[in-house]
Design an enzyme around this catalytic site. Structure first.
Site, PDB file in Angstrom:
ATOM      1  N   LEU A  14       1.092  -1.342   0.235  1.00 35.69           N
ATOM      2  CA  LEU A  14       0.318   0.378  -0.144  1.00 35.69           C
ATOM      3  C   LEU A  14       1.119   1.230  -0.021  1.00 35.69           C
ATOM      4  CD1 LEU A  14      -3.159   0.439   0.349  1.00 35.69           C
ATOM      5  CD2 LEU A  14      -2.708  -0.316   2.242  1.00 35.69           C
ATOM      6  N   HIS A  15       1.195   1.902  -1.618  1.00 37.73           N
ATOM      7  CA  HIS A  15       2.177   2.636  -1.164  1.00 37.73           C
ATOM      8  C   HIS A  15       2.703   3.673  -3.021  1.00 37.73           C
ATOM      9  CE1 HIS A  15       6.942   3.147  -1.918  1.00 37.73           C
ATOM     10  NE2 HIS A  15       6.477   3.393  -1.487  1.00 37.73           N
ATOM     11  N   ALA A  16       2.828   4.592  -2.971  1.00 40.12           N
ATOM     12  CA  ALA A  16       2.614   4.596  -3.868  1.00 40.12           C
ATOM     13  C   ALA A  16       1.428   4.613  -5.025  1.00 40.12           C
ATOM     14  CB  ALA A  16       4.010   4.545  -5.156  1.00 40.12           C
TER      15      ALA A  16
END
Lengths: 96, 556
Positions: A14-16
């Site tokens: 859950l990133h970028a």
């Protein structure tokens, strides 16, 4: 209160980009949704910083919760966001 | 004569000019208790909104999808409701806006730093946003790309995506960073912009703004305090190089005439605006994903046909190598709605998608054949991404032939394909090596994992060896073998590839002149020697050094 637990499907966690897609969808909900990861402070799902700070990687278990109302807005928000989380939202560009 | 700083050179070329350092973060004034909470809260919020809007506008203008996504995420951080609340409550406790913002950002920076290694980069971006917001509140210049009013060498500790998206190549002569590596964000941007660049250059940040330096990308050096006769000499060399860059037009070739076609990487017909001139040799990689992104339903054959025909028309009868949809586990598309895979890079992606959705590929091939028939004189080549076996290559070629596409090839991105390059090429018309993925799969190192970037260095002899075996297959069968990854834009690697017998290099438009000049400065024998030296090296650094040392001076 309604809850749903899913595992993060995106390759980079859950990133970028996946985080941006998720947070935008959460901010568009009529109710406030919390994202909960074991051992972390519950996060406002509409806060990019709070969601990033969850440090969720692919396969991390995340519980989404919201207060439900008669119209079922909470249930609908949690279902929609859970589906999004479970999908692989990475779309890293590049050639060859 | 001043000292010479040493770092890691990226690309080629020499630039001489005064340095200008990326703006320093604003200094916080002494804290003072706030009386008018509402006014102070409004100042903070207005600054956050302004920075968020600015980042969003940069994201819209940005053409590189990775940078675009980062800018988008940063814009959302500046508009974060939790951050806003935190700042507000600090101000209600009578903290002034600059200190409230500083404290709130600092809290999140620590939180992100603790959340995991992969967020460390975002923590750095957070400092960048913080500095921008505080500068606005204080009414001082926003840190970022400086504007000294004359062309300059941009110097920074390291450049952020926000910085690099703002680089104007008409004023920035070269990039030098104190930190970073051969595959850091700065290096990748320098290659795509065709700017001379030295990264990992200790001491550069200690120089004063305005110091005149000479940046030699091929040698990886920065000569400090250039003046007098030396400055005149370097300026003359620079002017001479500019003149030679402008003068070597025409098709790519070595000094004695071995042809290496210099082709363009594009994503849409608009990318060919202003580049189709007498020297234009065609498109080596047309990425078709753009048409499929952010769609809930797949585009129709008619819609695809129109889009492809626009590109073929823009290419004005020159070759266009079209890559079929490169999506799947690693790049999901909304309309595909596929199951999540535990290991997307090793999953159903590229041509493998046709195992599940054969009609998606057939539709695309059909649209392409239709487009070709719409544009008289068009030269269409089609290739499939992520091919591993000769059987897959043969099946793809059959499908392309079935709709009447005359030239069909495959990409080499998987070691299995490179190891069987000859068998693969027997089945099709051409190969195109995607060096980025080939490096990722050869070294089992994720392209996005910044701590493994040394393994992804395109000078790694193991990678060069696989490229050489593809070139060898091409020579044996007398069929074209090109390169369309990041490595093709490096002028020194271009010489190595020419020596191997690679027949085309495909890259961003801006990178072409320097590659053309580098090739024009070497004979075939010199290229062969460079290839031999690189292939015989023990590691990436020595491969690069031995080629740079031997062939420096001519055209670079």
């Amino acid at each position: 209160m309604v809850q749903r637990t899913v595992t993060v499907g995106s390759a980079s966690g859950l990133h970028a980009r996946p985080a941006a897609i998720f947070v935008k969808a959460a901010a568009a909900q009529p109710v406030r949704v919390r994202a909960i990861v074991d051992g972390k402070k519950p996060a406002n799902a509409a806060s990019m910083l709070a969601v990033l700070a969850l440090g969720a990687t692919q396969g991390t278990t995340v519980t989404l919760e919201a207060d439900d109302d008669a119209a079922g807005a909470g249930r609908q928000a949690v279902d929609e966001l859970a589906q999004l989380l479970a999908r692989d939202l990475d779309a890293e560009p590049g050639d060859g | 004569m001043g000292e010479t700083l040493r770092g890691l050179g990226v690309g080629s070329g020499v630039a001489v000019g005064p340095i200008a350092k990326r703006g320093a973060p604003p200094e916080l004034p002494a804290a003072h208790p706030v009386d008018d909470v509402e006014t102070e809260a409004r100042r903070a919020r207005d600054a956050l909104v302004a920075v968020s809007a600015d980042l969003a506008a940069r994201a819209v203008r940005c053409t590189d999808p990775t940078t675009k996504a980062v800018l988008d995420a940063l814009s959302m951080i500046a508009a974060d409701p939790d951050l806003d609340e935190e700042v507000r409550s600090l101000i209600e406790a009578r903290t002034d806006a600059p200190h409230a913002l500083h404290a709130a950002f600092e809290g999140y920076r620590e939180l992100l730093a603790q959340a995991g290694d992969y967020l460390a980069e975002r923590a750095g971006d957070l400092a960048d946003i913080r500095d921008r917001v505080i500068a606005i509140v204080l009414g001082v210049p926003v840190p970022g790309i400086p504007d000294p009013g004359e062309p300059f060498v941009l110097v920074a500790d390291e450049l952020s995506p926000v910085d690099t998206a703002a680089i104007d190549t008409s004023t920035v002569l070269a990039l030098v960073t104190e930190r970073g590596g051969a595959t850091s964000h700065t290096a990748i941007v320098a290659r795509s912009l065709g700017l001379p660049c030295v990264v990992a250059c200790p001491g550069i940040m200690a120089l004063r703004d305005g110091t005149v330096v000479a940046v030699d990308a091929a040698a990886g050096t920065v000569e400090v305090g250039v003046q007098g006769a030396r400055l005149v000499e370097l300026r003359a060399e620079g002017a001479d190089r500019e003149a030679r860059l402008a003068a070597v037009g025409g098709p790519g070739r070595t000094a004695d005439g071995r042809a290496v076609a210099l082709l363009h990487n594009i994503g849409a017909a608009a990318d060919l605006d202003d580049v189709v001139d007498a020297s234009f040799e065609g498109v080596g990689l047309f990425r078709t994903e753009l048409l499929f992104l952010d769609r809930t339903e797949r585009p129709s054959v008619a819609e695809q046909r129109d889009a492809y025909a626009r590109v073929l028309r823009a290419a004005a009868g020159r070759k266009v190598v079209v890559r079929t949809l490169d999506a799947g586990a690693d790049k999901p598309l909304p309309f595909l709605a596929r199951r999540a895979e535990p290991n997307p890079a090793l999953g159903v992606r590229g041509l493998r998608l046709a195992r599940e959705l054969p009609d998606l590929l057939d539709d695309q091939l059909r649209a392409l054949a239709d487009a070709a028939s719409d544009v008289p004189g068009a030269e269409v080549w089609v290739m499939a991404p992520m091919v591993s076996t000769p059987g897959e290559a043969a099946a793809f070629v059959t499908r392309a032939r079935n709709v009447g596409l005359p030239k069909a090839g495959v990409m080499v991105e998987v070691p299995a394909a490179a190891l069987r390059a000859r068998e693969l090429l027997v089945e099709c018309d051409f190969l195109s090596v995607g060096t980025n993925d080939l490096a990722q799969y050869t070294f089992a190192a994720d392209r996005l994992e910044s701590s493994l970037q040394d393994l992804l260095d395109p000078w790694q002899p193991a990678l060069l060896g696989l490229v050489a075996s593809c070139a060898e297959a091409g020579r044996l069968l007398d069929r074209p073998v090109g390169i369309c990854g990041e490595a093709a834009a490096d002028p020194q690697l271009a010489v190595v590839f020419a020596g191997m017998g690679i027949t085309s290099l495909s890259m961003a438009a801006r990178a072409i002149p320097a590659v053309r000049l580098a090739l024009a400065g070497r004979t075939t024998a010199e290229c062969d020697e460079a290839a031999k030296l690189a292939l015989g090296s023990v590691d990436a650094a020595s491969a690069h050094a031995v080629v740079a040392g031997r062939h420096r001076g001519v055209g670079s």
